[in-house]
Design a protein around this motif. Structure first.
Motif, PDB file in Angstrom:
ATOM      1  N   GLY A 177       3.015   0.481  15.104  1.00  0.00           N
ATOM      2  CA  GLY A 177       4.363  -0.807  15.345  1.00  0.00           C
ATOM      3  C   GLY A 177       4.723  -0.591  16.811  1.00  0.00           C
ATOM      4  O   GLY A 177       5.737  -0.329  16.958  1.00  0.00           O
ATOM      5  N   LYS A 199       6.052  -3.938  20.385  1.00  0.00           N
ATOM      6  CA  LYS A 199       7.383  -4.798  20.888  1.00  0.00           C
ATOM      7  C   LYS A 199       8.430  -3.597  20.299  1.00  0.00           C
ATOM      8  O   LYS A 199       8.214  -2.808  19.629  1.00  0.00           O
ATOM      9  CB  LYS A 199       7.487  -6.197  20.412  1.00  0.00           C
ATOM     10  N   GLY A 200       9.858  -3.982  20.908  1.00  0.00           N
ATOM     11  CA  GLY A 200      10.601  -3.371  20.206  1.00  0.00           C
ATOM     12  C   GLY A 200      10.622  -2.056  20.820  1.00  0.00           C
ATOM     13  O   GLY A 200      10.170  -1.380  21.797  1.00  0.00           O
ATOM     14  N   ILE A 201      11.299  -1.138  19.729  1.00  0.00           N
ATOM     15  CA  ILE A 201      11.148   0.428  20.006  1.00  0.00           C
ATOM     16  C   ILE A 201      10.001   0.966  20.310  1.00  0.00           C
ATOM     17  O   ILE A 201       9.655   1.727  21.019  1.00  0.00           O
ATOM     18  CB  ILE A 201      12.111   1.013  18.787  1.00  0.00           C
ATOM     19  N   ALA A 253      -0.734  -1.990  16.488  1.00  0.00           N
ATOM     20  CA  ALA A 253       0.080  -3.109  16.027  1.00  0.00           C
ATOM     21  C   ALA A 253      -0.781  -4.257  15.727  1.00  0.00           C
ATOM     22  O   ALA A 253      -1.987  -4.066  16.041  1.00  0.00           O
ATOM     23  CB  ALA A 253       1.180  -3.399  16.935  1.00  0.00           C
ATOM     24  N   ASP A 259      -3.452  -3.537  11.283  1.00  0.00           N
ATOM     25  CA  ASP A 259      -2.412  -4.307  10.252  1.00  0.00           C
ATOM     26  C   ASP A 259      -2.358  -3.355   9.011  1.00  0.00           C
ATOM     27  O   ASP A 259      -3.167  -3.295   8.235  1.00  0.00           O
ATOM     28  CB  ASP A 259      -3.004  -5.587   9.829  1.00  0.00           C
ATOM     29  N   GLN A 288      -0.985  -4.243   6.676  1.00  0.00           N
ATOM     30  CA  GLN A 288      -1.110  -4.918   5.181  1.00  0.00           C
ATOM     31  C   GLN A 288      -2.816  -5.339   4.977  1.00  0.00           C
ATOM     32  O   GLN A 288      -2.877  -5.894   4.114  1.00  0.00           O
ATOM     33  CB  GLN A 288      -0.295  -6.270   5.485  1.00  0.00           C
ATOM     34  N   ASN A 336       6.313   3.670  13.041  1.00  0.00           N
ATOM     35  CA  ASN A 336       7.476   2.969  13.709  1.00  0.00           C
ATOM     36  C   ASN A 336       7.575   1.481  13.213  1.00  0.00           C
ATOM     37  O   ASN A 336       8.492   0.784  13.215  1.00  0.00           O
ATOM     38  CB  ASN A 336       7.681   2.966  15.254  1.00  0.00           C
ATOM     39  N   VAL A 387       4.686  -2.887   4.277  1.00  0.00           N
ATOM     40  CA  VAL A 387       4.703  -2.409   5.778  1.00  0.00           C
ATOM     41  C   VAL A 387       5.403  -1.277   5.837  1.00  0.00           C
ATOM     42  O   VAL A 387       5.444  -0.053   6.549  1.00  0.00           O
ATOM     43  CB  VAL A 387       5.227  -3.500   6.599  1.00  0.00           C
ATOM     44  N   ILE A 438      10.160   6.364  10.864  1.00  0.00           N
ATOM     45  CA  ILE A 438      11.066   5.659  11.449  1.00  0.00           C
ATOM     46  C   ILE A 438      11.996   4.970  10.184  1.00  0.00           C
ATOM     47  O   ILE A 438      11.261   3.933   9.891  1.00  0.00           O
ATOM     48  CB  ILE A 438      10.833   4.700  12.676  1.00  0.00           C
ATOM     49  N   SER A 467      15.855   3.781   8.334  1.00  0.00           N
ATOM     50  CA  SER A 467      16.906   2.882   8.751  1.00  0.00           C
ATOM     51  C   SER A 467      18.489   3.617   8.004  1.00  0.00           C
ATOM     52  O   SER A 467      18.330   4.441   6.950  1.00  0.00           O
ATOM     53  CB  SER A 467      17.133   1.637   8.187  1.00  0.00           C
ATOM     54  N   TYR A 493      14.556  -4.671   2.145  1.00  0.00           N
ATOM     55  CA  TYR A 493      14.174  -3.818   3.251  1.00  0.00           C
ATOM     56  C   TYR A 493      14.741  -2.337   3.177  1.00  0.00           C
ATOM     57  O   TYR A 493      14.077  -1.228   3.366  1.00  0.00           O
ATOM     58  CB  TYR A 493      14.908  -4.314   4.534  1.00  0.00           C
ATOM     59  N   LYS A 507      12.678   1.409   2.692  1.00  0.00           N
ATOM     60  CA  LYS A 507      12.700   2.292   3.889  1.00  0.00           C
ATOM     61  C   LYS A 507      13.329   3.589   3.239  1.00  0.00           C
ATOM     62  O   LYS A 507      13.016   4.794   3.577  1.00  0.00           O
ATOM     63  CB  LYS A 507      13.827   1.764   4.718  1.00  0.00           C
ATOM     64  N   THR A 561      16.669  -5.376  19.368  1.00  0.00           N
ATOM     65  CA  THR A 561      15.574  -5.869  19.191  1.00  0.00           C
ATOM     66  C   THR A 561      15.424  -7.134  18.735  1.00  0.00           C
ATOM     67  O   THR A 561      16.384  -7.495  18.002  1.00  0.00           O
ATOM     68  CB  THR A 561      14.599  -4.756  18.412  1.00  0.00           C
ATOM     69  N   GLU A 562      14.158  -7.600  18.852  1.00  0.00           N
ATOM     70  CA  GLU A 562      13.730  -9.083  18.096  1.00  0.00           C
ATOM     71  C   GLU A 562      13.996  -9.088  16.599  1.00  0.00           C
ATOM     72  O   GLU A 562      14.874  -9.943  16.058  1.00  0.00           O
ATOM     73  CB  GLU A 562      12.190  -9.288  18.230  1.00  0.00           C
ATOM     74  N   MET A 563      13.695  -7.780  15.862  1.00  0.00           N
ATOM     75  CA  MET A 563      13.858  -7.728  14.503  1.00  0.00           C
ATOM     76  C   MET A 563      15.489  -7.805  14.300  1.00  0.00           C
ATOM     77  O   MET A 563      15.671  -8.681  13.275  1.00  0.00           O
ATOM     78  CB  MET A 563      13.516  -6.423  14.245  1.00  0.00           C
TER      79      MET A 563
END
Ligand SMILES: NC(=O)c1ccc[n+]([C@@H]2O[C@H](COP(=O)([O-])OP(=O)(O)OC[C@H]3O[C@@H](n4cnc5c(N)ncnc54)[C@H](OP(=O)(O)O)[C@@H]3O)[C@@H](O)[C@H]2O)c1
Length: 229
Positions: free
Chosen positions: A9, A12-14, A34, A55, A57, A81, A104, A130, A132, A148, A152, A183-185
């Motif tokens: 992952g 992008k982002g973290i 990613a 991926d 998935q 991540n 994922v 990672i 949440s 989600y 997690k 982040t984008e998420m």
């Protein structure tokens, strides 16, 4: 001595910030994975970074990861991540959204670790998952995040289970439960909300934790958040 780190992952982002920070250490070979990472390689100038499309998935995820790792003799650090977040009322979630979240956030991580762990067993290493704050017992919960946060939470528990199962080896497993990071998420899930932490700030903490803390903890679930309580 050269060490190696996998970031799943990483586009992008973290995750992208994790790669950028790890890349600054020339004694670490970084494998950045990613779904869409090869088309826009941000780290072309860094000889110690390899990027691979991967991926979680994919039906063939294990074989694909085996191929990516075929030239890697040992792995010292893994940061799981990648994440999939859907913010929707429980009754409106499609079967696909539920399955994708679990694939994922936890099932894909299990498949990846079945490929990665055998390569780490001889020398040991640190696997950091990672998760949440929503997956941390007793925290404030947000309606709309049922698939989600529950997926997690499975990742969080998996960390404890693997630490137990591999406690007689040199492997260490820990889980970081992150609070809000810009982040984008986050922007997509909570438009207009401004997080108190940037992706690069959070990456700084995660890299330091991954490289330095396995000496002190194993099977631990750690909240990394500025929110109270
Ligand atoms: N941002 C927050 O406030 C926050 C809070 C708590 C926890 N977290 C967790 O922190 C992690 C990073 O989040 P972020 O905010 O940086 O998210 P992000 O910007 O959406 O980045 C997610 C990363 O995961 C990768 N990814 C998604 N699906 C994948 C798949 N099927 N296979 C492989 N890679 C996949 C994405 O790359 P591709 O799209 O190229 O595959 C991307 O690199 C996630 O696990 C998230 O749940 C974030």
């Amino acid at each position: 001595m050269m060490r190696s780190a996998i970031v799943v992952g990483a586009s992008k982002g973290i995750g992208a910030e994790l790669v950028t920070l790890l890349a600054q250490n020339p004694s670490i070979q970084v494998l950045a994975l990613a779904r869409n990472i090869q088309s826009e390689n941000k780290w072309e100038a860094h000889k110690n970074v390899q990027v691979h499309n991967f991926d979680l998935q994919s039906e063939n995820a294990k074989v694909e990861l085996q191929n990516i790792l075929s030239t890697v003799s040992s792995i010292d650090y893994v940061i799981n991540n990648a994440g999939y977040l859907v913010n929707k009322p429980f009754l409106e979630l499609s079967q696909e959204e539920i399955v994708d979240s679990y694939t994922v956030n936890v099932l894909g991580v299990m498949s990846a670790l079945q490929v990665i762990i055998p390569k780490m067993l001889p020398n040991g290493g640190h696997i950091v998952n990672i998760s949440s704050m929503g997956a941390f017992q007793g925290t404030v919960k947000f309606a709309g995040l049922s698939t989600y946060s529950s997926s997690k939470a499975a990742l969080t528990n998996l960390t404890e289970m693997l630490a137990e199962e591999f406690k007689d080896t040199k492997l260490k497993f820990n889980c970081l439960c992150l609070g809000a990071v810009q982040t984008e998420m986050l922007a997509k899930a909570f438009p207009g909300y401004l997080a108190p932490v940037t992706a690069s700030e959070m990456a700084e903490y995660i890299v330091d934790f991954t490289l330095n803390q396995s000496k002190w903890m194993n099977g631990k679930i750690i909240p990394v958040s500025l929110s109270t309580p």
